[in-house]
Each structure stands twice: as C-alpha cells, then as structure tokens.
Write an enzyme that holds these catalytic residues in place. Sequence first.
Site, PDB file in Angstrom:
ATOM      1  N   SER A 124      55.703   0.976   1.448  1.00 45.15           N
ATOM      2  CA  SER A 124      55.360   2.434   1.793  1.00 45.15           C
ATOM      3  C   SER A 124      56.610   3.074   1.712  1.00 45.15           C
ATOM      4  CB  SER A 124      54.804   1.981   3.186  1.00 45.15           C
ATOM      5  OG  SER A 124      54.645   3.237   3.977  1.00 45.15           O
ATOM      6  N   TYR A 149      55.631  -1.264  12.703  1.00 42.09           N
ATOM      7  CA  TYR A 149      54.897  -1.478  11.331  1.00 42.09           C
ATOM      8  C   TYR A 149      55.759  -0.959   9.911  1.00 42.09           C
ATOM      9  CZ  TYR A 149      52.440   0.440   7.210  1.00 42.09           C
ATOM     10  OH  TYR A 149      52.035   0.457   6.150  1.00 42.09           O
ATOM     11  N   LYS A 153      57.713  -3.388   6.552  1.00 44.90           N
ATOM     12  CA  LYS A 153      57.698  -3.312   5.394  1.00 44.90           C
ATOM     13  C   LYS A 153      59.251  -3.291   4.903  1.00 44.90           C
ATOM     14  CE  LYS A 153      53.583  -2.207   4.748  1.00 44.90           C
ATOM     15  NZ  LYS A 153      52.586  -3.536   4.129  1.00 44.90           N
TER      16      LYS A 153
HETATM   17  P1  NAD Z   1      43.189  -2.084   5.453  1.00 44.87           P
HETATM   18  O1  NAD Z   1      43.534  -2.482   6.910  1.00 44.87           O
HETATM   19  O2  NAD Z   1      42.068  -1.326   4.776  1.00 44.87           O
HETATM   20  O3  NAD Z   1      43.372  -3.327   4.687  1.00 44.87           O
HETATM   21  C1  NAD Z   1      44.145  -4.644   5.167  1.00 44.87           C
HETATM   22  C2  NAD Z   1      43.540  -5.641   4.796  1.00 44.87           C
HETATM   23  O4  NAD Z   1      44.110  -6.761   5.234  1.00 44.87           O
HETATM   24  C3  NAD Z   1      42.183  -5.629   5.880  1.00 44.87           C
HETATM   25  O5  NAD Z   1      41.042  -5.794   4.932  1.00 44.87           O
HETATM   26  C4  NAD Z   1      42.506  -6.856   6.782  1.00 44.87           C
HETATM   27  O6  NAD Z   1      41.239  -7.400   7.316  1.00 44.87           O
HETATM   28  C5  NAD Z   1      43.282  -7.623   6.038  1.00 44.87           C
HETATM   29  N1  NAD Z   1      44.132  -8.566   6.751  1.00 44.87           N
HETATM   30  C6  NAD Z   1      45.191  -8.221   7.884  1.00 44.87           C
HETATM   31  N2  NAD Z   1      45.881  -9.204   8.230  1.00 44.87           N
HETATM   32  C7  NAD Z   1      45.474 -10.286   7.418  1.00 44.87           C
HETATM   33  C8  NAD Z   1      45.801 -11.638   7.551  1.00 44.87           C
HETATM   34  N3  NAD Z   1      46.644 -12.107   8.298  1.00 44.87           N
HETATM   35  N4  NAD Z   1      45.134 -12.510   6.456  1.00 44.87           N
HETATM   36  C9  NAD Z   1      44.269 -11.899   5.823  1.00 44.87           C
HETATM   37  N5  NAD Z   1      43.547 -10.546   5.711  1.00 44.87           N
HETATM   38  C10 NAD Z   1      44.400  -9.908   6.561  1.00 44.87           C
HETATM   39  O7  NAD Z   1      44.654  -1.175   4.821  1.00 44.87           O
HETATM   40  P2  NAD Z   1      44.810  -0.527   3.647  1.00 44.87           P
HETATM   41  O8  NAD Z   1      45.062   0.841   4.022  1.00 44.87           O
HETATM   42  O9  NAD Z   1      43.874  -0.742   2.602  1.00 44.87           O
HETATM   43  O10 NAD Z   1      46.322  -0.950   3.395  1.00 44.87           O
HETATM   44  C11 NAD Z   1      46.752  -2.015   2.599  1.00 44.87           C
HETATM   45  C12 NAD Z   1      48.167  -2.309   2.427  1.00 44.87           C
HETATM   46  O11 NAD Z   1      48.772  -1.148   1.925  1.00 44.87           O
HETATM   47  C13 NAD Z   1      48.549  -2.600   3.907  1.00 44.87           C
HETATM   48  O12 NAD Z   1      49.729  -3.562   3.506  1.00 44.87           O
HETATM   49  C14 NAD Z   1      49.310  -1.401   4.331  1.00 44.87           C
HETATM   50  O13 NAD Z   1      50.444  -1.631   5.083  1.00 44.87           O
HETATM   51  C15 NAD Z   1      49.875  -0.870   2.927  1.00 44.87           C
HETATM   52  N6  NAD Z   1      49.962   0.710   2.639  1.00 44.87           N
HETATM   53  C16 NAD Z   1      48.979   1.265   3.255  1.00 44.87           C
HETATM   54  C17 NAD Z   1      49.056   2.746   3.375  1.00 44.87           C
HETATM   55  C18 NAD Z   1      47.941   3.584   3.816  1.00 44.87           C
HETATM   56  O14 NAD Z   1      47.892   4.723   4.062  1.00 44.87           O
HETATM   57  N7  NAD Z   1      46.574   3.061   3.780  1.00 44.87           N
HETATM   58  C19 NAD Z   1      50.223   3.342   3.109  1.00 44.87           C
HETATM   59  C20 NAD Z   1      51.309   2.389   2.749  1.00 44.87           C
HETATM   60  C21 NAD Z   1      51.226   1.144   2.486  1.00 44.87           C
HETATM   61  C1  UD1 Z   2      51.829   7.983   8.571  1.00 43.14           C
HETATM   62  C2  UD1 Z   2      52.796   7.290   9.028  1.00 43.14           C
HETATM   63  C3  UD1 Z   2      53.371   6.244   7.771  1.00 43.14           C
HETATM   64  C4  UD1 Z   2      52.414   5.554   7.252  1.00 43.14           C
HETATM   65  C5  UD1 Z   2      51.200   6.576   6.526  1.00 43.14           C
HETATM   66  C6  UD1 Z   2      50.080   5.928   6.057  1.00 43.14           C
HETATM   67  C7  UD1 Z   2      53.837   8.006  11.007  1.00 43.14           C
HETATM   68  C8  UD1 Z   2      54.949   8.909  11.600  1.00 43.14           C
HETATM   69  N1  UD1 Z   2      53.855   8.021   9.834  1.00 43.14           N
HETATM   70  O1  UD1 Z   2      52.496   8.904   7.654  1.00 43.14           O
HETATM   71  O2  UD1 Z   2      54.315   5.547   8.099  1.00 43.14           O
HETATM   72  O3  UD1 Z   2      52.691   4.794   6.105  1.00 43.14           O
HETATM   73  O4  UD1 Z   2      50.876   7.204   7.853  1.00 43.14           O
HETATM   74  O5  UD1 Z   2      49.536   6.893   5.301  1.00 43.14           O
HETATM   75  O6  UD1 Z   2      52.747   7.899  11.812  1.00 43.14           O
HETATM   76  N2  UD1 Z   2      48.651  15.578  10.724  1.00 43.14           N
HETATM   77  C9  UD1 Z   2      48.011  16.594  11.664  1.00 43.14           C
HETATM   78  N3  UD1 Z   2      46.968  16.369  12.377  1.00 43.14           N
HETATM   79  C10 UD1 Z   2      46.474  15.050  12.586  1.00 43.14           C
HETATM   80  C11 UD1 Z   2      47.048  14.108  11.630  1.00 43.14           C
HETATM   81  C12 UD1 Z   2      48.198  14.311  11.021  1.00 43.14           C
HETATM   82  O7  UD1 Z   2      48.467  17.777  11.438  1.00 43.14           O
HETATM   83  O8  UD1 Z   2      45.549  14.749  13.342  1.00 43.14           O
HETATM   84  C13 UD1 Z   2      49.719  15.943   9.985  1.00 43.14           C
HETATM   85  C14 UD1 Z   2      51.156  15.152  10.177  1.00 43.14           C
HETATM   86  O9  UD1 Z   2      52.034  15.776  11.269  1.00 43.14           O
HETATM   87  C15 UD1 Z   2      51.707  15.133   8.648  1.00 43.14           C
HETATM   88  C16 UD1 Z   2      50.592  15.064   7.939  1.00 43.14           C
HETATM   89  O10 UD1 Z   2      49.446  15.483   8.699  1.00 43.14           O
HETATM   90  O11 UD1 Z   2      52.252  16.271   8.651  1.00 43.14           O
HETATM   91  C17 UD1 Z   2      50.172  13.544   7.604  1.00 43.14           C
HETATM   92  O12 UD1 Z   2      50.016  12.845   8.608  1.00 43.14           O
HETATM   93  P1  UD1 Z   2      49.257  11.201   8.335  1.00 43.14           P
HETATM   94  O13 UD1 Z   2      48.317  11.211   7.645  1.00 43.14           O
HETATM   95  O14 UD1 Z   2      49.171  10.682   9.744  1.00 43.14           O
HETATM   96  O15 UD1 Z   2      50.669  10.597   7.331  1.00 43.14           O
HETATM   97  P2  UD1 Z   2      52.036  10.476   7.630  1.00 43.14           P
HETATM   98  O16 UD1 Z   2      52.552  10.700   8.894  1.00 43.14           O
HETATM   99  O17 UD1 Z   2      52.667  11.072   6.359  1.00 43.14           O
END
Ligand code: NAD
Ligand code: UD1
Length: 336
Positions: A124, A149, A153
Amino acid sequence: MRVLVTGGMGFIGSETVIALLEAGFEPVIADNLSNSKEKVLDRIETLTGKRPPFYKVDCCDEGEFRKVFEKEHIDAVIHFAGLKAVGESVVKPLEYYKNNLDSTFTLLSLMREFGVKNIIFSSSATVYGVPTHMPLVETDPTGGATNPYGMTKVMIERILTDFQKANPEFNVILLRYFNPIGAHPSGLLGEDPNGIPNNLMPYISQVSVGKLKQLKIYGDDYPTPDGTGVRDYIHVLDLAEGHVASLRKFADKPGLEIYNLGTGKGTSVLELVHAFEEANGIKIPYIIGPRRAGDVAENYANCDKAKKELGWEARFSIVDACRDSYNFQKKNPNGI
Ligand code: NAD
Ligand code: UD1
C-alpha cells in the site's frame, strides 16, 4: 499458469480472479471469508462462466493450508489475504500483526516446501508514511506508517525482501496500491465494508442511496488547490489488470521488484464528490468538518516504472469509477 489467490473473495481479489480467468490463467482461491462472502464465487461464475477452485481456509492454519498446496499444482501466488481497516488496527493491534504476519510466514514456508517461486504481495501507499514530496516514486523512503495496519505492510515488504535476498531463485513483486475505488461494471461485485465506512468512496456511495445522511469532508484548509485532501484514486479493474501484467513479468525472473499502482493523478475530495454527482446525475450533501488525525494533504503516485516495465497503466477515469460504485451500491443496498 495456476495462480493461488489468497484473499481472492475480497474486493480487489475477486476482480483480480476475473481478470486472471479472462487472461487465460487458472486461479485457485484460498480465503477464510472473514471479510467476504461465499456468494462472491457464484458471481465470479456468472460473470466468467467459470468456477475456480475455492478453499475456505485460514492462511495462518498451516495444516489446512498445506492441503491446498498438496492438491493444487501452484505456479505463482498473489497474496491479498489480510485485515485492512486502519482504525480497527489501532484498537486491535495484536489481531492485525498476528493475522497479517502469520499468514505471510505460513504462506512463505509452504511456498518454499512446495517449490513455488513467484509471489505478488498487496502492499500500500501507506508504507511511504508522511511524504515530503509528490509524486511518490518506488525508491522514496518507507517505514513511517502511522498505524498497525500500515506497519504490517512495511514489515511484510521487509520480510519478503530479506526472504528473496536469501533465496535468489524466488521472485517477489511488491505492488503498492494507491486508493482503489469503483466496482465491476455489472454491479455484481464491489466494495462491501462492514459498518460505517471509513474510506471516502464507500461513504459517498452510501450517502448517494440515502443509507447515510451526508458526507463529512475532513478539512478544507489543506495546502491544496481547493483546500481538501488530494489522493490517487484508481479503478479496481485497472488494479486487477496490474496483477495480470505483474504475473507476466515473472517470465523475466525479476528477483525483487516494486511498483506503484495508481493513476499518477491527484484528485481532491471535492473533485471526487463532483465527479460522482456528474457521473450519476445526483446530489451528494456534505458538510465540512475538522481534519482527520493522521491524514496527509496529498498522496499520489508516479507510475512510470509500471508503465515501462509492466506495460501497464490505468485506463479508467474517476467518472467511470463513480458510475460503477453507484451502480454496485444501488444493486446491492445491503452488500453482496
Ligand atoms: P478485503 O478485506 O475485501 O479482502 C481481503 C480478503 O482476505 C477477505 O476476503 C478476507 O476474508 C481474506 N482474509 C483475511 N485474512 C485472512 C486469512 N488469515 N486467511 C484467509 N483469508 C483471509 O480487502 P481488499 O480491499 O480486497 O484488499 C486486499 C489486499 O490489498 C489487502 O492485503 C489490503 O491490505 C491491500 N490493500 C487494500 C487497499 C484498499 O484500499 N482496499 C489499499 C492498499 C492495499
Ligand atoms: C486510507 C488509509 C490508508 C489505506 C487506505 C486504503 C488512513 C489515515 N489511511 O487512506 O492507510 O491504505 O485508506 O484505501 O486512514 N475523507 C473525507 N470524509 C470521509 C472519508 C474520507 O473527507 O468520510 C477524505 C480523507 O480526509 C482523505 C480522502 O477523503 O483526504 C481519502 O480518504 P480515505 O478513503 O480514507 O483514504 P486515505 O486516507 O487516503
């Protein structure tokens, strides 16, 4: 190529499974369903006509997880499985460190045991901590994550780096996602957070259908053009394609590589709200509140490396993502 997709029932994992099937790969899903539902598999089948093997297994449970490796001939792994809610990780640090680290340790030792040498890890932009300049490049310093969290990473990136150094025959690709948004255009798959969403797009979507009353914008006094926070929002379909491109990279035996997956473009909170309104012909009521602790003013990627080395770049606009998120929300008012 047979690809084990841990966390393949989740938001990004399920879209990636579809992209893999469409590109001719053979995904095998391992997920404990802690943050997803079994119905996702039916929807993958509806969309692709294929039902990939699915194992309901916790990746921390070595005995059960080994059975997947025994049964399936795995060539590569995409490791999505993990807990991902920033706020929850502050309240439950032990659960986050345990789940995210243990699952990775177990996975790596099984990969070594079964001779599986290629892994893509879901990292991330949070690993960059509080950045000093924009846009972020892969060589920028990391390690300053502000919550458990984010630290998982940082730690897993380091573990994979050390592991690859000690085992040069392994290939590791660390993908640093920026802000994934959007949904499958069919409205069958999308983000389905538990409780009140913390992230911006799911919050806007829930306001759009009247599930939540209004959006609170966290601060309009940042040093950005309109004063609201700027992020790099990437459509989940583009992100999924980034994994397909990364899998192809394994043919070059890359060793260890890191790629930012974003659009390279910053979008403010207000711009995203207006894009959502424009894409869907509706109004999003909002108020301006104070800044949220831990937020940075701007965060966006330089994605030149992924373009040059993977031949990948984001194709969808934020307007596309706003349309797809709304469509998913309307069709699934209570989640999948
Ligand atoms: P998500 O929660 O929708 O998907 C994660 C999946 O992993 C879920 O289906 C959950 O049931 C499964 N899981 C969790 N722990 C497990 C375990 N111990 N064994 C087996 N399954 C397990 O999340 P997502 O948004 O699809 O994210 C996927 C990956 O990408 C994650 O590692 C997350 O940290 C990373 N990531 C997500 C974002 C985001 O904003 N969505 C941003 C940066 C990184
Ligand atoms: C957040 C996490 C980041 C994670 C990512 C996943 C924090 C500090 N960071 O990022 O670690 O990897 O989500 O997608 O939590 N905002 C509003 N109102 C809301 C929600 C958000 O104004 O109700 C604004 C926030 O201030 C920010 C932007 O929207 O400027 C995006 O926020 P968000 O979607 O939570 O993502 P990040 O903060 O970038």
